[in-house]
Design an enzyme around this catalytic site. Structure first.
Site, short mmCIF file in Angstrom:
data_model
loop_
_atom_site.label_atom_id
_atom_site.label_comp_id
_atom_site.label_asym_id
_atom_site.label_seq_id
_atom_site.Cartn_x
_atom_site.Cartn_y
_atom_site.Cartn_z
N ASP A 9 4.47 1.19 -8.68
CA ASP A 9 4.29 0.56 -7.36
C ASP A 9 4.14 -0.94 -7.59
OD1 ASP A 9 3.68 -0.07 -4.75
OD2 ASP A 9 1.60 0.60 -4.89
N ASP A 107 9.39 -0.37 -2.72
CA ASP A 107 8.68 -0.89 -3.90
C ASP A 107 7.99 0.20 -4.73
OD1 ASP A 107 6.38 -0.28 -2.39
OD2 ASP A 107 5.32 -2.04 -3.15
N GLU A 108 8.45 1.43 -4.58
CA GLU A 108 7.75 2.52 -5.25
C GLU A 108 8.74 3.58 -5.73
OE1 GLU A 108 4.32 3.43 -2.82
OE2 GLU A 108 4.23 5.42 -3.70
P1 DGT Z 1 -0.11 -3.16 -2.86
O1 DGT Z 1 0.85 -2.09 -3.28
O2 DGT Z 1 -1.36 -2.65 -2.25
O3 DGT Z 1 -0.39 -4.17 -3.93
O4 DGT Z 1 0.58 -4.00 -1.68
P2 DGT Z 1 2.04 -3.89 -1.05
O5 DGT Z 1 2.26 -5.08 -0.21
O6 DGT Z 1 3.06 -3.70 -2.13
O7 DGT Z 1 1.90 -2.61 -0.14
P3 DGT Z 1 2.71 -1.25 -0.09
O8 DGT Z 1 3.07 -0.81 -1.47
O9 DGT Z 1 1.93 -0.32 0.76
O10 DGT Z 1 4.03 -1.62 0.71
C1 DGT Z 1 5.19 -2.22 0.12
C2 DGT Z 1 5.79 -3.21 1.06
O11 DGT Z 1 6.13 -2.55 2.29
C3 DGT Z 1 4.87 -4.35 1.45
O12 DGT Z 1 4.93 -5.45 0.55
C4 DGT Z 1 5.34 -4.71 2.83
C5 DGT Z 1 5.87 -3.40 3.43
N1 DGT Z 1 4.82 -2.80 4.30
C6 DGT Z 1 3.72 -2.12 3.93
N2 DGT Z 1 2.95 -1.77 4.99
C7 DGT Z 1 3.60 -2.26 6.09
C8 DGT Z 1 3.33 -2.21 7.50
O13 DGT Z 1 2.31 -1.69 7.96
N3 DGT Z 1 4.27 -2.82 8.31
C9 DGT Z 1 5.40 -3.41 7.83
N4 DGT Z 1 6.27 -3.96 8.66
N5 DGT Z 1 5.69 -3.47 6.49
C10 DGT Z 1 4.81 -2.90 5.64
CA CA Z 2 3.12 -1.86 -3.44
#
Ligand code: DGT
Ligand code: CA
Length: 358
Positions: A9, A107-108
């Site tokens: 991830d 991203d996973e």
């Molecule tokens: P992490 O994995 O906790 O370090 O943070 P992220 O940003 O990688 O979060 P993740 O793995 O849940 O989601 C991957 C990407 O998907 C994130 O960078 C942006 C998008 N994403 C996640 N949650 C949402 C959401 O609630 N709304 C929208 N529009 N996009 C989202």
């Molecule tokens: Ca992520």
């Protein structure tokens, strides 16, 4: 062969992509916004850890995020096509090391490490994947390794960001008993509430009940699944869903050598292994490359593209031997590692497009 699964991830993915593109943003709170048609409104897609420290999070309204932001916070509109391009490059790295890769979001991805034989080798491969994603693309990711998808996913969250956490098969029970039911895959807020109504807060609390109880609370499918998960049982396999751009096999030679007769034995051995992989993935290809890692750790690649598909293991061997011969004739370099790769595949399923359309 022991089943070993990894889950990769990327950390704060969209925000990290923006920092890679513009390193001057580093260490500032970065918030990625999905703008809405209405002016000045929108939702937060994600933010980096500096912004999370201000209590900004995914799914929050832009208005609220602006209230929480400090003067150095930077808001950037999401650029999905750029993130998709980065995502493709990331999972090509994973493809390089693993035969079965199942991408589950931008991203996973799950990947099957079983064929690397044992947890120590699996961990080595995971470190190589992390290292290459960092050195080639500038991104950090977190990887969890375990005997199945459930444990791999839960393990990936333990050392986030830039983490690697391994749960060996004999540690599964103690690992699960440290978690709450809400940490199980598929248990959202509502399900967690329902568990709580029955006095179940920790995973260990589930064991006070029978499977039939969980079925009466959540129905046959979910009830059985949560019950099995609580004992670390998850039989879901990694379903390869990425069209591979190339297939390869690499090995280290017993002793560094520049003797054709020695190195060619390794090449023939690799071609036999690679051909099995080609048959498994049912691929037709035209380009063959020999990858030579020298005793100075430089990597040299020699390739040849044929005008028609390569049709047999003998033809693949012949071309690989030719490439090796011409390399050794031209140089006095000693070979430490050798690899054979095939690429330029015929068909492409267009899978990635579908995945990104979610
Ligand atoms: P992490 O994995 O906790 O370090 O943070 P992220 O940003 O990688 O979060 P993740 O793995 O849940 O989601 C991957 C990407 O998907 C994130 O960078 C942006 C998008 N994403 C996640 N949650 C949402 C959401 O609630 N709304 C929208 N529009 N996009 C989202
Ligand atoms: Ca992520």
């Amino acid at each position: 062969m022991e089943r070993i699964i990894g889950l990769l991830d990327l950390d704060y993915f969209y925000a990290q992509c923006e920092v890679v593109r513009n390193p001057s943003l580093k260490e500032k709170p970065i918030v990625i916004v999905m703008p809405s048609i209405r002016e000045n409104s929108g939702v937060i897609a994600t933010c980096n850890y500096e912004a999370r420290a201000l209590k900004i999070k995914s799914g929050m309204s832009l208005n609220l995020a602006k209230k929480l932001a400090n003067s150095s916070t930077i808001f950037i509109n999401a650029d999905k096509s750029y993130y998709e391009e980065v995502s493709i490059k990331v999972f090509e790295v994973v493809d390089y090391f693993c035969e079965k890769v199942e991408q589950v979001s931008i991203d996973e991805a799950y990947f099957d490490l079983s064929s690397h034989f044992g947890y120590d080798k699996a961990q080595e491969v995971a470190l190589k994947i992390k290292h290459r994603i960092k050195s080639e693309l500038g991104l950090t990711c977190s990887i969890g390794i375990g005997p199945n998808k459930l444990i791999a996913k839960m393990a990936s969250l333990i050392k986030k960001p830039d983490g690697l956490f391994v749960v060996y098969s004999n540690q599964v029970n103690s690992f699960l008993l440290k978690h709450k039911v809400g940490d199980l895959i598929g248990v959202g807020e509502k399900t967690e509430e329902e568990f709580k109504r029955h006095g179940v807060v920790n995973i260990s609390d589930i064991h006070k009940f029978e499977k039939i109880d969980l079925i009466s609370w959540f129905g046959e499918t979910l009830g059985s699944k949560f019950y099995e998960y609580s004992f670390g049982i998850d039989s879901r396999v990694v379903e390869s869903n990425r069209e591979k751009q190339q297939l390869s096999r690499l090995m280290t030679i017993r002793e560094d050598s520049n003797d054709f007769d020695v190195v060619v034995l390794n090449v023939d051995f690799l071609v036999d292994l690679l051909y099995k992989k080609i048959l498994y993935f049912n691929k037709r290809f035209r380009t063959i490359s020999l990858i030579i890692v020298t005793d100075k750790m430089d990597t040299i690649t020699k390739s040849r593209t044929k005008s028609a598909d390569i049709s047999s293991v003998d033809e693949l061997k012949e071309v690989s031997r030719d490439l090796l011969r011409s390399f050794l004739n031209e140089s006095t370099i000693y070979v430490r590692r050798i690899g054979v790769r095939v690429s330029n595949f015929e068909e492409n399923s267009g899978f990635q497009k579908k995945l990104f359309d979610y």
